[in-house]
Design a protein around this motif. Structure first.
Motif: not given
Length: 305
Positions: A161, A166-167, A169-171, A173-174, A194-195, A198-199
């Motif tokens: 990432t 940020p969008i 990185r969220r994608d 992560r999902e 932080s990433e 989260l996961i």
């Protein structure tokens, strides 16, 4: 627990220089595993050994219960290196078709997987553009798509990432969470702590080529307790008393950050403030962040395997 990765004293030397030494890792199947350490600690060396780009000097490893170099296992592994470069003159579609051929996919299977990964990484509709027109984020997505083409059981990702907003990185992560839900194992190198927090289910810390700590995030974060206090009428005597009760104490004007070892120490901090004549306006227990753990761990501690 069934392990996707097991290493036994895996070591790589470059002449007299040690890339990594006596690495003992256990990565359970179906987890996202974070591999953390400062620059030059040996993270890339280990990953390159595991994916077959480097031969170890000594030690051994099992990937999906097969030894390093097993051709059958290689077909079940995906890899996204950190500093990848792809053919700028190809379109996204051509790039994926080329890599699909390298993985041995052909015919309808190739067409199906190329379409699936384009959709998965968010490049559907952009596949006819040349790679040289892609933004950094789009190139990162294309790299992830290449790694996902063989529908791998084990996926190695090095800073996946780093070029994304940020969008994006969220994608990603999902995507990784959905892959874990389907039973995939993901080995993740990342400086974005932080990433990772989260996961990831578990992490390992490496320093100067050696593993110094590893375990589940839950277990690793059950150590010292950090307590944040907002205090009025703070005196030097009160600070000295609080310092004697805490493993460490940081004072920023009227905000104090105390690290204690046990739950029972928390009310003692409050009592010290009140009996010392201070005003306790706020008191919060804070969970140790992965960044704090990273700094504490890689900055010192005994090397363990």
């Amino acid at each position: 627990m069934d392990m996707a990765i097991k290493t036994f004293n895996l070591t790589k030397k470059y002449g007299t220089k040690i890339g990594c030494a006596e690495i003992c890792l256990r990565v359970p199947r179906g987890q996202i595993f974070g591999f953390l350490g400062p620059n030059g600690a040996g993270k890339s060396t280990l990953v390159k050994m595991l994916v077959g780009l480097l031969f170890p000097t000594s030690g051994k490893a099992l990937l999906l219960d097969r030894p390093l170099g097993d051709t059958g296992v290689r077909a079940r592994i995906g890899f996204l290196p950190e500093n990848f470069r792809y053919h700028d003159w190809l379109t996204g579609q051509q790039l994926l078709e080329f890599h699909a051929s390298l993985y041995g996919l052909s015919g309808t299977e190739k067409k199906r997987r190329v379409g699936e990964v384009l959709e998965l990484v968010g490049l559907a509709g952009r596949e006819r553009q040349k790679i040289h027109t892609y933004s950094k984020g789009m190139r990162q997505r294309a790299g992830l798509a290449c790694a996902l083409l063989p529908d791998p059981d084990l996926l190695f990702l090095d800073e996946p990432t780093s070029a994304l907003d940020p969008i994006g990185r969220r994608d990603v992560r999902e995507i990784l969470v959905s892959l874990r839900a389907s039973g995939k194992t993901i080995f993740l190198n990342s400086h974005l702590l932080s990433e990772v927090e989260l996961i990831c289910d578990a992490v390992a810390f490496i320093r100067q080529g050696k593993i110094i700590r590893q375990g589940s995030l839950e277990d690793l974060q059950t150590g010292d307790i950090t307590v944040e206090m907002k205090v009025g009428n703070l005196t030097r005597e009160m600070v000295n008393t609080l310092s004697s009760l805490a493993r460490s104490l940081e004072v920023r004007e009227n905000v104090l950050m105390a690290r204690v070892k046990r739950e029972e120490d928390i009310p003692r901090l409050a009592e010290a403030v009140v009996t010392g004549g201070g005003d306790l306006f706020e008191m919060n227990r804070k969970r140790s962040t992965l960044e704090e753990m990273f700094i504490r761990t890689t900055g010192g501690g005994e090397e363990i395997c």
